[in-house]
Write a protein that holds these residues in place. Sequence first.
Motif, mmCIF file in Angstrom:
data_model
loop_
_atom_site.group_PDB
_atom_site.id
_atom_site.type_symbol
_atom_site.label_atom_id
_atom_site.label_comp_id
_atom_site.label_asym_id
_atom_site.label_seq_id
_atom_site.Cartn_x
_atom_site.Cartn_y
_atom_site.Cartn_z
ATOM 1 N N ASP A 18 23.612 69.200 -84.031
ATOM 2 C CA ASP A 18 22.857 68.754 -85.283
ATOM 3 C C ASP A 18 23.076 67.449 -85.488
ATOM 4 N N ARG A 77 26.346 60.848 -93.891
ATOM 5 C CA ARG A 77 26.925 60.458 -92.593
ATOM 6 C C ARG A 77 28.260 60.099 -92.712
ATOM 7 N N LEU A 134 29.447 59.226 -79.289
ATOM 8 C CA LEU A 134 30.469 59.123 -78.796
ATOM 9 C C LEU A 134 31.056 59.832 -77.515
ATOM 10 N N GLY A 143 24.298 63.875 -86.891
ATOM 11 C CA GLY A 143 25.654 63.643 -87.429
ATOM 12 C C GLY A 143 26.649 64.198 -86.804
ATOM 13 N N CYS A 144 26.702 64.947 -85.704
ATOM 14 C CA CYS A 144 27.789 65.579 -85.235
ATOM 15 C C CYS A 144 28.815 64.840 -84.200
ATOM 16 N N GLY A 145 27.996 63.568 -83.853
ATOM 17 C CA GLY A 145 28.826 62.460 -83.172
ATOM 18 C C GLY A 145 28.386 62.650 -81.505
ATOM 19 N N ARG A 185 32.366 65.727 -94.288
ATOM 20 C CA ARG A 185 31.068 65.491 -94.866
ATOM 21 C C ARG A 185 30.601 66.600 -95.852
ATOM 22 N N LEU A 211 38.528 62.667 -82.586
ATOM 23 C CA LEU A 211 37.480 63.558 -81.967
ATOM 24 C C LEU A 211 37.492 64.926 -82.851
ATOM 25 N N THR A 212 36.350 65.462 -83.169
ATOM 26 C CA THR A 212 36.353 66.867 -83.449
ATOM 27 C C THR A 212 36.972 67.833 -82.446
ATOM 28 N N GLN A 241 33.727 68.145 -80.293
ATOM 29 C CA GLN A 241 33.641 66.700 -79.408
ATOM 30 C C GLN A 241 34.543 66.963 -78.266
#
Length: 695
Positions: free
Chosen positions: A298, A589, A305, A300-302, A457, A270-271, A274
């Motif tokens: 935004d 993505r 999940l 595509g930031c996930g 990305r 996870l970022t 996230q």
Amino acid sequence: MANPLSQVSVSTLKGVGPKIAEKLLAIGISSLEDLLFHLPFKYQDRSKVSAISGLMHGQTALIFGQIESTNIQFGKRRSLVCKISDESDLAEIRLFYFSAAQKNQFVVGEFVQCYGQVSINRHAVSMIHPEITFLREKEAPILERQLHPIYAASEGIQQRTLFSLTEQALKFLGPNNLTELLPKELLAKLGFPSLSDAIRLLHRPPLDISLAAIQSGQHPLMQRLAFEELMAQHLAMKRIKSHYAKRLSKPINYDKKSHEHFLSQLPFSLTNAQQRVSKEVEFDLAKEQPMMRLVQGDVGCGKTLVAALPMYQVALQGLQCVMMAPTEILAEQHYISFKNWFESFGIEVCLLTSKMKAPERRESLKNIESGKAKIILGTHAVFQAQVVFSNLRLVVIDEQHRFGVEQRKSLLEKSANQDALYPHQLIMTATPIPRTLSQTIYADLDLSVIDELPPGRMPIETTVINDAQRDKVISRVRQAIEKDHRQVYWVCTLIDESEELECQAAEAVFEQLSASLAPHKVGLIHGRMNSNDKQQIMRLFKQGKLALLVATTVIEVGVDVANASLMVIENPERLGLSQLHQLRGRVGRGQLQSYCLLMYHAPLSNNAKQRLEVMKETVDGFKIAEKDLEIRGAGEVLGTRQTGETLFRFADLLRDNHLLAKVQANAELIANSHPHLAKQLIERWVKKGQELVRV
Ligand code: ADP
Ligand code: MG
């Protein structure tokens, strides 16, 4: 003390019979207070007479003179022409619609005054259908000592009527009968006028008032009203929040082991963003109060999940959770992801949309009711009457800005009917919401922001290109497929608001591209296809078996295929900025350099040129949203467009952005020290049911 004007019916005014009363009601006016809140939308200066000789073509003016002659002319159109003179010159008044009685009112030698637009040609200075006042024997004009108000016209109610009614209502207006709902100390602190002063002056402004400031809404008189309205909305949101705080939910405590295990299985970690937001959600779920959290991040930031983690935990405890997506395609895609993630852990994942075939739908309904289905993915079909949940404990709304008021409301009702326990709610949006705004308008929700994209990305490179170069675009597509082994989206945009035409256009493009890109496989997906066909196509595209996917804007939200790195959008000038940003977010993505070609049809309006330029310059969703806000206004950006009504009567979120901090800073004062005022403010300004907008 006089009766408050909110308690006095407009029928008490002279000239309001049942017919007019009904027409007033149709525009929301039943009391004198309603009438006084119906403000003029522009003003005219009728304070001085202009000499006829000095008039200019196109100017709006008041003239005064003596009737010289009156005749019916039979030219191209029959008209009544009346000549009047002042000391300087002659002018003619021309009426195309007139009765005999009207004709007889023009008596030679008498005086009239006319207000209207001046038209000058070689033959005459004239006014066509001006407002005429016959002065009979008087030899002086009637001059107004204030600016003359013009009200929003409405069917069957004339300007004159509204003028006379407001004139009467203003006579009743005293300092005590238009209930002041802002505390005196607050008005003094902010330098705002009292409500009755504001209303009086806005209906009949003095001649020396700054008209520009009023018409742009910057004048303190207008700002005061906007402030009051925003305050009411804010207080309503706070009230909802405390209402929820009193409700009970099922606390969900994470099973750490399975949580960690699931994360360790993912091909990435996870970022930081996230992780932070997941922690916030985990913390909320452990509480007995319902979670009411808005997750913004935004494209595509996930976000998916981040929603999947708590859903998994709820399911592990044998309870149900549901995720509502705005389109079938997105719901189906979530279904595929969730099945991949969780089915091997023995968790029943189920899809429910309205376009499913009847037997499958029945099966889903059965499993939802029996409690067998634990994770339910669907469109708004999940909140329709036939759906009975067994033990729903978490509701996730994906891309919430796409839902209208009604859908969110039915969600609330559905959840509330179940039993005494309220489900936790997680609401996800890609629309950036400036913080002040979210704290005012979304004050009922806690906000989490995922402000980071997964690593690696690369910013999407966007090119704007004329559709005269279609062939060039097609060879570019072929190159991406053949040389780079990439997949491509080709998006056909809405034509004339008709889904059917859009689909037809997509079919034609599909035929054409299938031919020109052979032997590469091309797929087609649009809103009119049935659910199975759509799923099938998406699966093939995801598996890389289709090189190019022709799609309508149905793929706007959420669709996720990492190898697709080129997107062509036809007629991007038809779309709003946020929509383009969402669409473009379908590429870029994975770790590949991605490209977007905006293929417009010339000629472009200035506005469209400007918008496409913004798309070319930035991939920052926040900047794009701000531009969008500038170009289209807040109502659209916040997704109230679908409801067809504006959120506010006087406030404008863009213009009045600076008021939001003041609203927040003073909300406590009203809520705590003047709770009766808070209640009345909400009653006055927040339309019934509207408070549910953000739930
Ligand atoms: P959105 O926020 O727009 O809904 P998604 O949830 O669809 O974004 O995620 C976009 C893509 O990023 C998906 O393919 C997802 O699997 C992938 N993804 C999500 N989180 C990460 C991560 N931490 N690292 C790498 N890829 C991720
Ligand atoms: Mg998403």
